[in-house]
Design a protein around this motif. Structure first.
Motif, PDB file in Angstrom:
ATOM      1  N   GLU A 131       0.749  -1.068  -0.011  1.00  0.00           N
ATOM      2  CA  GLU A 131      -0.025   0.004  -0.324  1.00  0.00           C
ATOM      3  C   GLU A 131       0.928   1.321   0.043  1.00  0.00           C
ATOM      4  O   GLU A 131       0.648   2.236  -0.608  1.00  0.00           O
ATOM      5  N   HIS A 132       1.749   1.391   0.879  1.00  0.00           N
ATOM      6  CA  HIS A 132       2.686   2.393   0.916  1.00  0.00           C
ATOM      7  C   HIS A 132       3.793   2.721  -0.020  1.00  0.00           C
ATOM      8  O   HIS A 132       4.244   3.769  -0.518  1.00  0.00           O
ATOM      9  N   GLY A 133       4.452   1.617  -0.267  1.00  0.00           N
ATOM     10  CA  GLY A 133       5.780   1.659  -1.235  1.00  0.00           C
ATOM     11  C   GLY A 133       6.934   2.148  -0.678  1.00  0.00           C
ATOM     12  O   GLY A 133       7.840   2.532  -1.447  1.00  0.00           O
ATOM     13  N   HIS A 134       6.754   2.707   0.424  1.00  0.00           N
ATOM     14  CA  HIS A 134       8.235   3.261   1.204  1.00  0.00           C
ATOM     15  C   HIS A 134       7.913   3.082   2.721  1.00  0.00           C
ATOM     16  O   HIS A 134       6.951   2.538   3.197  1.00  0.00           O
ATOM     17  N   GLY A 135       9.008   3.362   3.374  1.00  0.00           N
ATOM     18  CA  GLY A 135       9.151   3.062   4.749  1.00  0.00           C
ATOM     19  C   GLY A 135      10.470   3.115   5.328  1.00  0.00           C
ATOM     20  O   GLY A 135      11.478   3.910   5.048  1.00  0.00           O
ATOM     21  N   THR A 136      10.872   2.373   6.466  1.00  0.00           N
ATOM     22  CA  THR A 136      12.069   2.579   7.141  1.00  0.00           C
ATOM     23  C   THR A 136      12.705   1.128   7.425  1.00  0.00           C
ATOM     24  O   THR A 136      11.763   0.411   7.663  1.00  0.00           O
TER      25      THR A 136
ATOM     26  N   ARG B 283      17.517   3.294   7.891  1.00  0.00           N
ATOM     27  CA  ARG B 283      17.524   3.919   6.624  1.00  0.00           C
ATOM     28  C   ARG B 283      16.060   4.064   6.017  1.00  0.00           C
ATOM     29  O   ARG B 283      15.254   3.384   6.379  1.00  0.00           O
ATOM     30  N   ASP B 284      15.804   5.204   5.449  1.00  0.00           N
ATOM     31  CA  ASP B 284      14.673   5.444   4.574  1.00  0.00           C
ATOM     32  C   ASP B 284      14.731   4.503   3.454  1.00  0.00           C
ATOM     33  O   ASP B 284      15.732   4.439   2.674  1.00  0.00           O
ATOM     34  N   VAL B 285      13.526   3.869   3.035  1.00  0.00           N
ATOM     35  CA  VAL B 285      13.748   2.871   1.874  1.00  0.00           C
ATOM     36  C   VAL B 285      12.271   2.977   1.002  1.00  0.00           C
ATOM     37  O   VAL B 285      11.138   3.443   1.278  1.00  0.00           O
ATOM     38  N   LEU B 286      12.545   2.335  -0.376  1.00  0.00           N
ATOM     39  CA  LEU B 286      11.356   2.131  -1.024  1.00  0.00           C
ATOM     40  C   LEU B 286      11.394   0.587  -1.071  1.00  0.00           C
ATOM     41  O   LEU B 286      12.065   0.004  -0.945  1.00  0.00           O
TER      42      LEU B 286
END
Length: 123
Positions: free
Chosen positions: A59-64, A72-75
């Motif tokens: 749903e979000h496609g990104h996170g940490t 790290r911030d991630v895709l």
């Protein structure tokens, strides 16, 4: 796409699990085993695409992610993902017999996520 640094790849290879948080919700993350194949980071949901954290990632496609003290911030890539040929072998090599739930189950294989570093914000 941004690539992981050699230091990050070494950390991921030498560490059993990471904590993944999907989106910006502030909800606690889930601890999950990960592997590096051809320089890319992968995780799988052994309960398949219906697991809550996999659905949140889709749903979000990104996170940490957190690995020890490193954040790290991630895709998060879920749909249309063609896992590399060595992914199952990487899970088996790292996790031994425990990995069978991740490599033998069609449900878990369908719930593969590639985790890439998020691009640095523009100044």
């Amino acid at each position: 796409m941004t690539a992981w640094t050699p230091e990050d790849r070494t950390l991921f290879s030498e560490t059993y699990s990471l904590v993944l948080t999907a989106g910006d919700t502030g909800r606690p993350g889930v601890e999950i085993g990960m592997v590096v194949v051809d320089g890319a980071l992968y995780v799988r949901a052994y309960r398949g695409v219906g697991s809550l954290w996999y659905r949140a990632a889709r749903e979000h496609g990104h996170g940490t992610i957190r690995v020890g003290a490193v954040r790290r911030d991630v895709l998060l890539t879920t749909g249309g993902l063609e896992p590399p040929a060595g992914l199952d072998a990487a899970f088996r090599a790292k996790f031994g017999p425990v990995a069978e739930a991740l490599v033998a189950s069609p449900e878990a294989r369908a719930a593969t996520i590639r985790i890439d570093p998020a691009p640095a914000p523009s100044p």
